[in-house]
Design a protein around this motif. Structure first.
Motif, short mmCIF file in Angstrom:
data_model
loop_
_atom_site.label_atom_id
_atom_site.label_comp_id
_atom_site.label_asym_id
_atom_site.label_seq_id
_atom_site.Cartn_x
_atom_site.Cartn_y
_atom_site.Cartn_z
N PRO A 1 -39.26 -45.27 17.67
CA PRO A 1 -40.30 -45.55 18.67
C PRO A 1 -41.31 -44.41 18.73
N VAL A 2 -42.52 -44.74 19.10
CA VAL A 2 -43.59 -43.75 19.21
C VAL A 2 -43.96 -43.58 20.69
N VAL A 3 -43.97 -42.34 21.14
CA VAL A 3 -44.46 -42.02 22.48
C VAL A 3 -45.76 -41.27 22.30
N ARG A 4 -46.85 -41.81 22.84
CA ARG A 4 -48.15 -41.17 22.69
C ARG A 4 -48.42 -40.26 23.87
N GLY A 5 -49.03 -39.13 23.60
CA GLY A 5 -49.39 -38.18 24.65
C GLY A 5 -50.87 -38.25 24.97
N ARG A 6 -51.22 -37.68 26.10
CA ARG A 6 -52.63 -37.54 26.47
C ARG A 6 -52.90 -36.04 26.50
N PHE A 7 -53.79 -35.58 25.65
CA PHE A 7 -54.09 -34.15 25.55
C PHE A 7 -55.29 -33.86 26.43
N GLU A 8 -55.13 -32.88 27.31
CA GLU A 8 -56.23 -32.55 28.22
C GLU A 8 -56.29 -31.04 28.42
N ILE A 9 -57.48 -30.55 28.58
CA ILE A 9 -57.72 -29.12 28.80
C ILE A 9 -57.17 -28.73 30.17
N SER A 10 -56.52 -27.58 30.22
CA SER A 10 -55.99 -27.03 31.45
C SER A 10 -56.42 -25.57 31.54
N GLN A 11 -56.59 -25.06 32.72
CA GLN A 11 -56.98 -23.67 32.90
C GLN A 11 -55.81 -22.72 32.66
N GLN A 12 -54.58 -23.24 32.81
CA GLN A 12 -53.41 -22.38 32.68
C GLN A 12 -52.20 -23.23 32.32
#
Length: 150
Positions: free
Chosen positions: A122-133
């Protein structure tokens, strides 16, 4: 159980078995070389794309991982260059296996030889997002070999 549809590539030898689980507990289905034009000889350090003679349709939400066979690795030094390889659910082209000879002598891949194994996952997709820390951990920025031991 997940259904994987299979079609033959034009000109493939249809007598070569499709991916097959060798035991009831096997996670990977053995895949075979489909070489109608003769064997492939891999010299030490050489690599080659070996055809399987088929194409597959993987359901959305899954991938098929292409993994080496432990017996070929131990006995002959045959490995997969991009291990594990991934076949995405939207790919419909011929399935091939990139073999690498890390052994000391030439290795001959013959027609019908078991060359790799396929694992459906199975494939679990992530959501990549900019974070300050990022959160802190005990390991922190320690990289390769930083956890100790061999």
């Amino acid at each position: 159980m997940v259904q994987i549809k299979v079609t033959w590539v034009d000109g493939a030898d249809r007598e070569v078995p499709l991916p097959t689980y060798q035991t009831a507990g096997a996670a990977g289905a053995d895949v075979r070389a489909n070489l109608l034009h003769g064997a492939v000889t891999l010299q030490p350090g050489a690599r080659a794309l070996v055809p399987t003679g088929f194409q597959i349709e993987i359901p959305e939400g899954y991938e098929v991982q292409v993994r080496p066979r432990s017996g070929l690795a131990l006995k002959h030094g045959i490995m997969l260059v991009n291990s594990p390889g991934t076949i995405d659910s939207d790919y419909r082209g011929p399935v091939g296996v990139i073999l690498l000879n890390a052994g000391e002598g030439a290795f001959v891949v013959t027609h019908g030889m078991r060359i790799a194994q396929l694992v459906v996952a199975p494939v679990v997709r992530g959501r990549f997002e900019i974070s300050q820390q990022l959160s802190e951990t005990a390991r922190g920025v320690g990289g390769f070999g930083s956890t100790g031991g061999d």
